[in-house]
Design an enzyme around this catalytic site. Structure first.
Site, PDB file in Angstrom:
ATOM      1  N   PRO A  13       0.807  -1.206   0.000  1.00 24.32           N
ATOM      2  CA  PRO A  13       0.000   0.000   0.000  1.00 24.32           C
ATOM      3  C   PRO A  13       0.844   1.260   0.000  1.00 24.32           C
ATOM      4  O   PRO A  13       1.475   1.591   0.990  1.00 24.32           O
ATOM      5  CB  PRO A  13      -0.809  -0.109   1.293  1.00 24.32           C
ATOM      6  CG  PRO A  13      -0.424  -1.412   1.922  1.00 24.32           C
ATOM      7  CD  PRO A  13       0.883  -1.781   1.348  1.00 24.32           C
ATOM      8  N   GLU A  14       0.840   1.935  -1.112  1.00 20.26           N
ATOM      9  CA  GLU A  14       1.397   3.276  -1.193  1.00 20.26           C
ATOM     10  C   GLU A  14       0.191   4.211  -1.227  1.00 20.26           C
ATOM     11  O   GLU A  14      -0.937   3.777  -1.011  1.00 20.26           O
ATOM     12  CB  GLU A  14       2.294   3.394  -2.439  1.00 20.26           C
ATOM     13  CG  GLU A  14       3.405   2.335  -2.448  1.00 20.26           C
ATOM     14  CD  GLU A  14       4.348   2.415  -3.633  1.00 20.26           C
ATOM     15  OE1 GLU A  14       4.614   3.520  -4.101  1.00 20.26           O
ATOM     16  OE2 GLU A  14       4.814   1.369  -4.094  1.00 20.26           O
TER      17      GLU A  14
END
Length: 277
Positions: free
Chosen positions: A2-3
DNA sequence: CAGAGCTCCTGAATGC
DNA sequence: TGCATTCAGGAGCTCT
């Protein structure tokens, strides 16, 4: 995984599912040795508090409640999903939040690098104090970025990964953004011109926005709230494309370079040595 | 102080 | 098939 785009997708999912005047009924925790875990006492105290809003800052998800802030970071492998009414737990489900509309949220995180913490004062918390600007915030600009990196003695790739320069960019989007900007990731930050900063920031914004539009990137395990995959992995220009040919067109001719990978600041970086200067 | 490198953890992919 | 090794999206910590 998750960015910024993936966290944003989850946040939007949460906002559309958790509407109305909701209370937290109960927070259940199935693993007591998570990193930065809300103390059990506080978890119990949060039961009965109202859910006021759900926000994102950098790669953090924030549940604002009448009793303070729940701060969730998904680390490398975390996801939130909407639990079924009689939720069946899967392997690595660690936390479950029950709401007054019968819905519940489940935090799944195999590698357990994520955080599920509580803070009273968000802006002065250790998590938020040192964060740089949001790349998609219009008040941030290339000039500010230039002045924050012009004296730094690290590669531009490392500077992009550093959450003090700007937030939300992780390993995938750093490679993709520098490719789009035509900048070699090995270039020293202090040798990047203001003009080049402008193209890097523009590229970061374009890459992040397009990824959000496509539902984020799903490599191996990213899923949104409803457990659907994102689609941006099908739009990668360089990431995970080692030895494949460069996709850039220059004056209607293909670049003909070959994508290389190199470890920069401890992480695999993909780039085209021919067209990224 | 800045920067490099190590570390937390599981699971998928690869090599023998 | 089975076992060992390598590597993965993050970021805080400890050295130098």
């Amino acid at each position: 995984m998750p960015e910024l785009p993936e966290v944003e997708i989850i946040k939007r999912g949460l906002q559309s599912e958790l509407v109305g005047d909701l209370k937290i009924l109960q927070i259940k925790c199935y693993r007591s040795n998570l990193r930065n875990l809300i103390p059990l006492k506080k978890m119990n105290e949060l039961a009965g508090s109202s859910l006021l809003s759900i926000e994102r800052r950098a790669k953090y998800l924030i549940f604002k409640t009448s009793g303070g802030y729940i701060v969730s970071h998904l680390g490398m492998s975390g996801t939130w999903r909407l639990g079924e009414e009689k939720a069946t737990l899967k392997k690595h489900d660690h936390v479950q939040i029950y709401f007054s509309n019968t819905k519940n949220l489940i935090l799944n995180d195999p590698r357990r690098f994520g955080y599920f913490d509580y803070v009273e004062d968000l802006e002065n918390s250790t998590y938020f104090k040192k964060l740089g600007p949001e790349p998609l915030d219009p008040s941030f600009n290339a000039k500010k970025m230039f002045s924050s990196i012009r004296n730094r003695h690290v590669s531009i790739k490392a500077a992009l990964l550093d959450q003090k320069t700007l937030v939300g960019v992780g390993n995938i989007y750093a490679s993709e953004s520098l490719y789009l900007a035509g900048i070699n990731p090995l270039r020293a930050s202090n040798k990047i011109s203001l003009l080049e900063c402008e193209s890097i920031l523009e590229a970061v914004r374009n890459v992040l926005s397009l990824s959000i539009e496509k539902g984020g990137s799903s490599i191996s395990d990213f899923k949104n709230l409803l457990y659907h995959q994102g689609n941006f992995q099908n739009h990668f220009q360089v990431y995970d494309r080692e030895n494949q040919s460069c996709l850039r067109q220059i004056n209607n001719k293909s670049c003909s370079g070959r994508i290389r990978s190199k470890i920069i600041s401890g992480r695999t970086t993909y780039y085209c040595p021919k067209c990224q200067k």
